[in-house]
Design a protein around this motif. Structure first.
Motif, PDB file in Angstrom:
ATOM      1  N   GLY A 157       0.805  -1.223   0.000  1.00 27.34           N
ATOM      2  CA  GLY A 157       0.000   0.000   0.000  1.00 27.34           C
ATOM      3  C   GLY A 157       0.829   1.259   0.000  1.00 27.34           C
ATOM      4  O   GLY A 157       0.564   2.189   0.774  1.00 27.34           O
ATOM      5  N   CYS A 158       1.845   1.335  -0.874  1.00 24.46           N
ATOM      6  CA  CYS A 158       2.757   2.486  -0.892  1.00 24.46           C
ATOM      7  C   CYS A 158       2.380   3.552  -1.914  1.00 24.46           C
ATOM      8  O   CYS A 158       3.166   4.467  -2.156  1.00 24.46           O
ATOM      9  CB  CYS A 158       4.183   2.008  -1.157  1.00 24.46           C
ATOM     10  SG  CYS A 158       4.875   1.025   0.187  1.00 24.46           S
ATOM     11  N   ASP A 159       1.213   3.437  -2.538  1.00 26.61           N
ATOM     12  CA  ASP A 159       0.798   4.439  -3.518  1.00 26.61           C
ATOM     13  C   ASP A 159       0.687   5.826  -2.897  1.00 26.61           C
ATOM     14  O   ASP A 159       0.948   6.834  -3.555  1.00 26.61           O
ATOM     15  CB  ASP A 159      -0.553   4.051  -4.131  1.00 26.61           C
ATOM     16  CG  ASP A 159      -0.474   2.750  -4.904  1.00 26.61           C
ATOM     17  OD1 ASP A 159      -0.391   2.791  -6.132  1.00 26.61           O
ATOM     18  OD2 ASP A 159      -0.469   1.674  -4.269  1.00 26.61           O
ATOM     19  N   SER A 160       0.277   5.872  -1.620  1.00 23.21           N
ATOM     20  CA  SER A 160       0.085   7.159  -0.952  1.00 23.21           C
ATOM     21  C   SER A 160       0.077   6.945   0.557  1.00 23.21           C
ATOM     22  O   SER A 160       0.231   5.824   1.044  1.00 23.21           O
ATOM     23  CB  SER A 160      -1.239   7.807  -1.403  1.00 23.21           C
ATOM     24  OG  SER A 160      -2.336   6.974  -1.055  1.00 23.21           O
ATOM     25  N   GLY A 161      -0.112   8.036   1.288  1.00 27.67           N
ATOM     26  CA  GLY A 161      -0.349   7.979   2.722  1.00 27.67           C
ATOM     27  C   GLY A 161       0.747   7.306   3.532  1.00 27.67           C
ATOM     28  O   GLY A 161       1.944   7.516   3.322  1.00 27.67           O
ATOM     29  N   LEU A 162       0.309   6.464   4.442  1.00 29.45           N
ATOM     30  CA  LEU A 162       1.186   5.857   5.436  1.00 29.45           C
ATOM     31  C   LEU A 162       2.271   4.987   4.803  1.00 29.45           C
ATOM     32  O   LEU A 162       3.453   5.070   5.172  1.00 29.45           O
ATOM     33  CB  LEU A 162       0.343   5.025   6.398  1.00 29.45           C
ATOM     34  CG  LEU A 162       0.939   4.625   7.734  1.00 29.45           C
ATOM     35  CD1 LEU A 162       1.484   5.818   8.476  1.00 29.45           C
ATOM     36  CD2 LEU A 162      -0.095   3.896   8.572  1.00 29.45           C
ATOM     37  N   GLY A 163       1.903   4.133   3.858  1.00 23.29           N
ATOM     38  CA  GLY A 163       2.880   3.253   3.228  1.00 23.29           C
ATOM     39  C   GLY A 163       3.947   4.020   2.480  1.00 23.29           C
ATOM     40  O   GLY A 163       5.137   3.685   2.547  1.00 23.29           O
ATOM     41  N   ALA A 187       8.818  -1.313  -1.992  1.00 25.48           N
ATOM     42  CA  ALA A 187       7.577  -0.542  -1.856  1.00 25.48           C
ATOM     43  C   ALA A 187       6.555  -1.075  -2.861  1.00 25.48           C
ATOM     44  O   ALA A 187       6.676  -0.844  -4.065  1.00 25.48           O
ATOM     45  CB  ALA A 187       7.842   0.937  -2.097  1.00 25.48           C
ATOM     46  N   ALA A 188       5.569  -1.792  -2.361  1.00 24.44           N
ATOM     47  CA  ALA A 188       4.563  -2.403  -3.223  1.00 24.44           C
ATOM     48  C   ALA A 188       3.427  -1.415  -3.463  1.00 24.44           C
ATOM     49  O   ALA A 188       2.780  -0.954  -2.522  1.00 24.44           O
ATOM     50  CB  ALA A 188       4.023  -3.679  -2.585  1.00 24.44           C
ATOM     51  N   CYS A 189       3.188  -1.098  -4.732  1.00 23.67           N
ATOM     52  CA  CYS A 189       2.146  -0.145  -5.116  1.00 23.67           C
ATOM     53  C   CYS A 189       1.100  -0.842  -5.992  1.00 23.67           C
ATOM     54  O   CYS A 189       1.453  -1.675  -6.834  1.00 23.67           O
ATOM     55  CB  CYS A 189       2.734   1.034  -5.882  1.00 23.67           C
ATOM     56  SG  CYS A 189       4.011   1.952  -4.984  1.00 23.67           S
ATOM     57  N   TYR A 190      -0.151  -0.473  -5.817  1.00 23.62           N
ATOM     58  CA  TYR A 190      -1.214  -1.010  -6.664  1.00 23.62           C
ATOM     59  C   TYR A 190      -1.034  -0.523  -8.100  1.00 23.62           C
ATOM     60  O   TYR A 190      -1.294  -1.240  -9.052  1.00 23.62           O
ATOM     61  CB  TYR A 190      -2.576  -0.592  -6.120  1.00 23.62           C
ATOM     62  CG  TYR A 190      -3.753  -1.196  -6.845  1.00 23.62           C
ATOM     63  CD1 TYR A 190      -4.118  -2.523  -6.623  1.00 23.62           C
ATOM     64  CD2 TYR A 190      -4.497  -0.446  -7.754  1.00 23.62           C
ATOM     65  CE1 TYR A 190      -5.190  -3.090  -7.281  1.00 23.62           C
ATOM     66  CE2 TYR A 190      -5.562  -0.998  -8.421  1.00 23.62           C
ATOM     67  CZ  TYR A 190      -5.906  -2.321  -8.187  1.00 23.62           C
ATOM     68  OH  TYR A 190      -6.972  -2.885  -8.855  1.00 23.62           O
ATOM     69  N   ASN A 191      -0.549   0.721  -8.217  1.00 23.99           N
ATOM     70  CA  ASN A 191      -0.295   1.316  -9.538  1.00 23.99           C
ATOM     71  C   ASN A 191       1.091   1.959  -9.520  1.00 23.99           C
ATOM     72  O   ASN A 191       1.287   2.993  -8.896  1.00 23.99           O
ATOM     73  CB  ASN A 191      -1.368   2.350  -9.872  1.00 23.99           C
ATOM     74  CG  ASN A 191      -1.127   3.030 -11.210  1.00 23.99           C
ATOM     75  OD1 ASN A 191      -0.292   2.587 -12.002  1.00 23.99           O
ATOM     76  ND2 ASN A 191      -1.850   4.105 -11.478  1.00 23.99           N
TER      77      ASN A 191
END
Length: 381
Positions: A88-94, A110-114
């Motif tokens: 959940g590193c796309d934004s916010g806390l991650g 850093a795993a991102c959905y997009n």
């Protein structure tokens, strides 16, 4: 005469020395003089009264013991060569956590959905050279396998030092008017998605005797009106972490729960974009729900819910710094805590976390009244 000149010169030297001192040095000198004078004042009583002497030595011994214990517990690991996976590193806390750990020297996946999102691009630009972004959908087994291959290529035979389960979604709406699909989606991402990640990467974490860190929240211990789906999923994460912590003790793996309080605005859950998503959800609920059921809840019930959430968003913390500190501690400390409860909000205290702490001591009727009063919605009848 000679003596007076000598005294005057000494005074001039002292004045020059004082002027050349920094503020910190001057303050330290004043504190030293104060302690010295207090010691001289109380020394006769200490010598005369044996019990006072014993009490002072006992207090000093306790203070020294506590200081030593804190020093031992605060020992940290060397970040070099240690790989940490964050979802959940796309934004916010991650996103913020990935940048923090990268700056400390950990190798961060850093795993991102997009991976084309603005947040993912910012991670690449701000990297200190230890950060790798990967595309990941925690509800997709193939996506998780691809992420596993990337992590294995980075950690090799050392294993995975840590995984931070941060990816998740939220849902708002009362039980009777929320579609079953929204419950399934939230549970699939927050609970079963996290479970998939843990089961997949646990062998690598065991190899490194690392740690599994799961971010939950106030909803993991206290449920609020209109947030049943999210609360169900986060309660499940708390239970999962508790069971896993007992199971992993024999392998030297630390299982940690980080429970942020009122940070919904800073994480993006209730910021402007978050509230727009809630409004879209409520519009869909209006279309799909039986009009008779909506009428029974009162006129503009969902609109009032949205207004209430908007008001609550104004009380959230504006910074994630304290949550970042807790996550950093959980990753690098040799003996981390099992649970980190992080108070948030911009008020005098974080009411949600206060209610969690005092909940077992309060009558259930009083606790229900406070929750309804602060977090409930007033329908127009």
């Amino acid at each position: 005469m000679i003596l007076n000149c000598y005294t005057l010169c000494k005074k001039m030297d002292v004045i020059r020395n004082i002027k050349s001192m920094s503020a910190a040095q001057f303050s330290g000198l004043q504190i030293f003089e104060l302690i010295y004078l207090m010691t001289l004042a109380f020394l006769p009583f200490v010598v005369a009264i044996r019990e006072v002497t014993y009490a002072i030595f006992a207090i000093l011994a306790v203070v020294l013991f506590v200081a030593i214990c804190k020093k031992c517990l605060k020992r940290t690991v060397h970040p070099e060569g240690k790989v940490v996976l964050i979802t959940g590193c796309d934004s916010g806390l991650g996103n913020a956590c990935a940048r923090r750990l990268d700056s400390l020297g950990f190798t961060v996946v850093a795993a991102c959905y997009n991976t084309e999102s603005d947040g993912a691009q910012r991670l690449k630009e701000a990297s200190y050279g230890h950060l790798h972004t990967v595309k990941l959908d925690i509800t997709d087994d193939n996506s998780i396998k691809q992420c596993l291959l990337k992590v294995k290529s980075l950690c090799g035979q050392k294993g995975l030092w840590g995984i931070i389960n941060n990816a998740g979604v939220a849902s708002f709406g009362d039980v009777e008017i929320s579609p079953l699909e929204s419950y399934r989606q939230v549970m699939e991402v927050n609970l079963f998605g996290t479970l998939r990640m843990i089961q997949t990467f646990l062998p690598l974490v065991r190899l490194a005797k690392g740690r599994i860190i799961t971010i939950t929240g106030t909803n993991g211990r206290l449920s609020f009106p209109g947030q049943s789906a999210f609360s169900m999923s986060v309660h499940g994460l708390e239970a999962l972490s508790d069971s896993l912590r007992y199971e992993m003790r024999q392998f030297g793996v630390k299982v940690i729960t980080v429970r942020p309080g009122n940070f919904a605005g800073a994480t993006g859950l209730l910021n402007r974009n978050g509230l727009e998503k809630v409004q879209t959800t409520f519009e869909e609920i209006k279309k799909k729900t039986n009009p008779e059921i909506l009428r029974s809840y009162g006129k503009n019930y969902l609109d009032n819910q949205l207004k209430q959430l908007s008001e609550l968003s104004k009380s959230t913390a504006g910074s994630l710094a304290s949550v970042m500190d807790a996550l950093e501690d959980a990753v690098e400390r040799k003996r981390p805590k099992s649970v980190y409860m992080v108070d948030g909000g911009n008020q005098l205290f974080d009411l949600g976390n206060v209610l969690i702490r005092l909940g077992p001591l309060l009558p259930s009727s009083l606790l229900d009244y406070i929750v309804r009063k602060v977090y409930g919605y007033k329908p127009d009848r």
